[in-house]
Write an enzyme that holds these catalytic residues in place. Structure first.
Site, PDB file in Angstrom:
ATOM      1  N   THR A  93      18.271  18.718  -6.182  1.00  0.00           N
ATOM      2  CA  THR A  93      18.469  18.112  -7.496  1.00  0.00           C
ATOM      3  C   THR A  93      19.379  16.913  -7.301  1.00  0.00           C
ATOM      4  OG1 THR A  93      18.197  20.194  -8.680  1.00  0.00           O
ATOM      5  CG2 THR A  93      19.384  18.442  -9.813  1.00  0.00           C
ATOM      6  N   LYS A 168      14.046  17.918 -14.552  1.00  0.00           N
ATOM      7  CA  LYS A 168      15.104  18.880 -14.221  1.00  0.00           C
ATOM      8  C   LYS A 168      16.395  18.547 -14.961  1.00  0.00           C
ATOM      9  CE  LYS A 168      17.553  22.009 -12.028  1.00  0.00           C
ATOM     10  NZ  LYS A 168      17.767  22.079 -10.576  1.00  0.00           N
ATOM     11  N   LYS A 243      27.357  19.323 -12.104  1.00  0.00           N
ATOM     12  CA  LYS A 243      26.683  18.267 -11.340  1.00  0.00           C
ATOM     13  C   LYS A 243      25.438  17.785 -12.081  1.00  0.00           C
ATOM     14  CE  LYS A 243      23.523  17.839  -7.467  1.00  0.00           C
ATOM     15  NZ  LYS A 243      22.836  18.555  -6.366  1.00  0.00           N
TER      16      LYS A 243
END
Length: 294
Positions: A93, A168, A243
């Site tokens: 990611t 995502k 994050k």
């Protein structure tokens, strides 16, 4: 049987490599951490001393790395070492700009590529039930399909290069915000004398229903498999949620979008992990909400 290399054998990449080996694929791997290499070797992965050595004969190269900077650095090492035409699938990611750059570097060296970040966390990686959000050309996503089917229950082709990363970060912006709202609701219910099970029974079958309630409930009891029943061990770390929220915030700034609730969620998780830096599932934010309202 395919020849598959997995570079990045940590909490996610390690179980993924193990599942591929268990399915009968010829799996090579590399990770700089000795413990990760040892665990992968015990699971049937042939561990190589370098990343380029791991991909030397691979038909498919899977990377699972912490940041876009790591991905681009590793791609610079792996792309020249992999066989002509080897498919690169990045399951990290990372930021959208790095994902696009990774596709460009792969294309420049003759390698088809897919960005395929995952949903499902460590539990999903171990169980082979991940969901992949794939970005890339249709042919590359189709080629990755049989391998991803071993690792997960579903692959969604979201669009062209970097579309998987966009999906995502948008998904996790919703997830982070919804977990805060759900946690606040359970704390409020507790203070007003309502049993957590009663609130769960209502929310899980009415308009408040969401993944943060039905699957990752932040209180022990209603969902026995949720991390709340294990003192918030395992699951998706709060630091990783932060994050992802920061990635979404940065992408929103570039796109000229003002994600008001997303930024509030980012700030709230930043406060939480600063006050409690232990590695815990992100649903542990309920403990910080309780502390804020003694």
């Amino acid at each position: 049987m395919s020849r598959i290399a997995v570079v990045g054998l940590g909490n996610m990449g390690g179980p993924m490599a193990a599942n591929l080996a268990a399915a009968g694929h010829e799996v090579t791997g590399y990770d700089p951490a000795p413990g990760a290499r040892e665990a992968a070797a015990a699971a049937g992965v042939t561990v190589r001393p370098t990343g380029p050595g791991a991909v030397r004969a691979a038909e498919v190269v899977i990377t699972m790395l912490p940041t876009g900077e790591h991905v681009l650095g590793v791609y610079d090492e792996l792309l020249p070492a992999a066989p002509d035409g080897a498919l690169f699938v990045d399951c990290s990611t990372i930021d959208v700009a790095s994902a696009r750059a990774a596709h460009e570097r792969a294309a420049a060296t003759g390698h088809p590529s897919v960005d395929a970040p995952v949903s499902g966390g460590v539990v999903g990686a171990e169980a082979g039930t991940l969901t992949f959000m794939a970005g890339g050309e249709q042919a590359a996503v189709d080629a990755a399909g049989p391998v991803l089917a071993v690792l997960g229950k579903r692959t969604v082709h979201c669009g062209g290069p970097s579309a998987g990363q966009v999906a995502k970060m948008c998904n996790n912006m919703v997830l982070g915000a919804s977990m805060i709202a759900v946690s606040e609701a359970f704390v409020l219910a507790e203070r007003l004398g309502l049993e957590p099970q009663a609130l769960f029974d209502v929310m899980s079958t009415s308009s408040g229903q969401c993944w943060a309630v039905s699957t990752n409930c932040p209180v022990p009891g209603p969902v026995p498999t949720s991390p709340a029943n294990r003192a918030f061990s395992g699951g998706f770390a709060a630091q990783l949620m932060l994050k992802d929220l920061r990635l979404a915030d940065a992408a929103a700034a570039e796109a000229g979008v003002e994600p008001v609730i997303g930024r509030l969620a980012t700030a709230r998780y930043a406060e939480f992990v600063t006050r409690d830096p232990r590695t815990q599932d992100f649903s542990a934010i309920i403990t910080d909400i309780r502390r804020a309202h003694p």
